[in-house]
Design a protein around this motif. Structure first.
Motif, short mmCIF file in Angstrom:
data_model
loop_
_atom_site.label_atom_id
_atom_site.label_comp_id
_atom_site.label_asym_id
_atom_site.label_seq_id
_atom_site.Cartn_x
_atom_site.Cartn_y
_atom_site.Cartn_z
N LEU A 141 0.81 -1.22 0.00
CA LEU A 141 0.00 0.00 0.00
C LEU A 141 0.85 1.27 0.00
CD1 LEU A 141 -2.73 -1.07 2.56
CD2 LEU A 141 -2.91 -1.01 0.07
N LYS A 142 2.14 1.12 0.22
CA LYS A 142 3.01 2.29 0.34
C LYS A 142 2.98 3.15 -0.92
CE LYS A 142 7.75 3.61 1.40
NZ LYS A 142 9.08 3.11 1.76
N GLU A 143 3.20 2.57 -2.07
CA GLU A 143 3.25 3.36 -3.30
C GLU A 143 1.89 3.93 -3.70
OE1 GLU A 143 5.92 4.66 -4.70
OE2 GLU A 143 6.92 3.68 -3.02
N PRO A 144 0.80 3.14 -3.65
CA PRO A 144 -0.50 3.75 -3.98
C PRO A 144 -0.87 4.88 -3.02
CG PRO A 144 -0.68 1.37 -4.07
CD PRO A 144 0.68 1.69 -3.51
N ALA A 145 -0.61 4.69 -1.72
CA ALA A 145 -0.92 5.74 -0.74
C ALA A 145 -0.08 6.98 -1.02
CB ALA A 145 -0.69 5.23 0.68
N ARG A 146 1.19 6.78 -1.31
CA ARG A 146 2.07 7.92 -1.60
C ARG A 146 1.60 8.68 -2.85
NH1 ARG A 146 5.98 9.88 0.51
NH2 ARG A 146 6.59 8.07 1.73
N ALA A 147 1.22 7.92 -3.89
CA ALA A 147 0.74 8.57 -5.11
C ALA A 147 -0.54 9.36 -4.85
CB ALA A 147 0.52 7.52 -6.21
N LEU A 148 -1.46 8.79 -4.09
CA LEU A 148 -2.69 9.51 -3.75
C LEU A 148 -2.37 10.77 -2.95
CD1 LEU A 148 -5.18 6.64 -2.79
CD2 LEU A 148 -5.19 8.03 -4.87
N TYR A 149 -1.50 10.62 -1.96
CA TYR A 149 -1.16 11.76 -1.11
C TYR A 149 -0.49 12.87 -1.92
CZ TYR A 149 0.54 14.62 2.69
OH TYR A 149 0.79 15.69 3.51
N GLU A 150 0.43 12.50 -2.79
CA GLU A 150 1.08 13.51 -3.62
C GLU A 150 0.08 14.23 -4.51
OE1 GLU A 150 4.25 11.36 -5.56
OE2 GLU A 150 5.51 11.42 -3.76
N GLY A 177 -3.42 4.01 -6.87
CA GLY A 177 -2.88 5.33 -6.54
C GLY A 177 -3.11 6.40 -7.58
N HIS A 178 -3.94 6.10 -8.56
CA HIS A 178 -4.20 7.07 -9.63
C HIS A 178 -5.53 7.79 -9.36
CE1 HIS A 178 -0.94 5.24 -11.79
NE2 HIS A 178 -1.52 4.05 -11.70
N VAL A 179 -5.43 9.05 -9.05
CA VAL A 179 -6.62 9.88 -8.86
C VAL A 179 -6.51 11.07 -9.81
CG1 VAL A 179 -5.63 11.22 -6.95
CG2 VAL A 179 -8.10 11.07 -7.18
N VAL A 180 -7.64 11.43 -10.38
CA VAL A 180 -7.67 12.58 -11.28
C VAL A 180 -8.66 13.59 -10.72
CG1 VAL A 180 -8.15 13.39 -13.62
CG2 VAL A 180 -7.14 11.12 -13.27
N PHE A 181 -8.12 14.74 -10.33
CA PHE A 181 -8.98 15.82 -9.89
C PHE A 181 -9.43 16.59 -11.12
CE2 PHE A 181 -6.51 15.03 -6.03
CZ PHE A 181 -7.52 14.98 -5.09
N PRO A 182 -10.66 17.08 -11.11
CA PRO A 182 -11.11 17.86 -12.26
C PRO A 182 -10.29 19.14 -12.41
CG PRO A 182 -12.74 17.95 -10.50
CD PRO A 182 -11.68 16.99 -10.06
N ALA A 183 -10.22 19.61 -13.62
CA ALA A 183 -9.52 20.87 -13.88
C ALA A 183 -10.20 21.98 -13.11
CB ALA A 183 -9.53 21.17 -15.37
N LEU A 184 -9.41 22.90 -12.65
CA LEU A 184 -9.97 24.04 -11.93
C LEU A 184 -10.59 25.00 -12.93
CD1 LEU A 184 -6.94 24.61 -9.57
CD2 LEU A 184 -9.10 23.52 -9.00
N PRO A 185 -11.86 25.30 -12.77
CA PRO A 185 -12.51 26.20 -13.73
C PRO A 185 -11.96 27.61 -13.64
CG PRO A 185 -14.02 25.60 -11.97
CD PRO A 185 -12.77 24.83 -11.73
N GLU A 186 -11.80 28.22 -14.79
CA GLU A 186 -11.29 29.59 -14.85
C GLU A 186 -12.36 30.61 -14.43
OE1 GLU A 186 -8.20 30.74 -15.48
OE2 GLU A 186 -7.61 28.63 -15.44
N ASP A 187 -13.59 30.23 -14.56
CA ASP A 187 -14.68 31.18 -14.29
C ASP A 187 -15.47 30.83 -13.05
OD1 ASP A 187 -15.82 28.88 -15.27
OD2 ASP A 187 -17.26 29.87 -16.55
N LEU A 188 -14.77 30.42 -11.99
CA LEU A 188 -15.45 30.13 -10.73
C LEU A 188 -16.21 31.35 -10.25
CD1 LEU A 188 -12.92 28.15 -8.53
CD2 LEU A 188 -15.14 27.37 -9.29
#
Length: 187
Positions: free
Chosen positions: A12-21, A169-180
């Motif tokens: 779990l070390k590498e997936p947890a590290r990737a998620l945390y990063e 450990g692969h998570v994709v956050f949505p792009a930050l909208p420019e027009d928040l």
């Protein structure tokens, strides 16, 4: 898994590290501080990391039999990093333990508030964000709206992400909208 930890190989070390990063990288986006009014301070940065860690952990808990150990590893890594950061800032051994205990309690309180906020709707979510994320400053209504919309968007996007990818450990956050909404001047 116990044997892996005993012999030094923790799967779990590498997936947890990737998620945390990924969580930290997302929480460091300047837009949160520059445009949304989150305090650019130790507390503000901690709270943004907690918000993003919560959103990932909230997704992981949808399949607890497969992901509870990874979620725990992510939690452990978060607080090991907080411990290290406090030490680098010059907090002594005795002070670190006390500060980490306080941070863990804050983490659990925020998790509970954000969970309730996502379940109960906009007013509850905004109240949780205002109390926690903006606890040391006053956000404008537009900035509070922007962060609430963002949190709901991330939760929805993460709900659609493949659990196998998350477990690796692969998570994709949505792009930050420019027009928040509220992305103009800071409070």
């Amino acid at each position: 898994m116990v044997l892996g930890r005993f012999f030094g190989r923790d799967p779990l070390k590498e997936p947890a590290r990737a998620l945390y990063e990924s969580v930290v990288l997302q929480a460091r986006q300047p837009m949160f501080y520059d445009r949304c009014g989150v305090p650019d301070s130790v507390d503000g940065r901690f709270d943004l990391i907690v918000l993003h860690a919560f959103l990932v952990m909230n997704r992981l808990k949808k399949e607890p039999q497969r992901s509870s150990n990874l979620s725990q590893a992510l939690f452990d890594l978060l607080f090991m990093d907080m411990d290290l950061s406090l030490r680098e800032m010059g907090v002594g051994d005795v002070g670190v333990g006390t500060r980490i205990k306080t941070m863990v309690q804050a983490f659990y309180g925020r998790i509970s508030a954000y969970e309730s906020g996502l379940k109960e709707g906009d007013a509850a979510l905004k109240a949780a964000l205002e109390r926690n994320l903006f606890g040391t400053t006053e956000a404008s209504p537009a900035q509070l709206d922007a962060i609430a919309v963002y949190a709901k968007t991330v939760a929805a996007e993460l709900a659609g992400q493949d659990m196998e990818q998350l477990l690796q450990g692969h998570v994709v956050f949505p792009a930050l909208p420019e027009d928040l909404p509220g992305s103009g001047t800071a409070a």
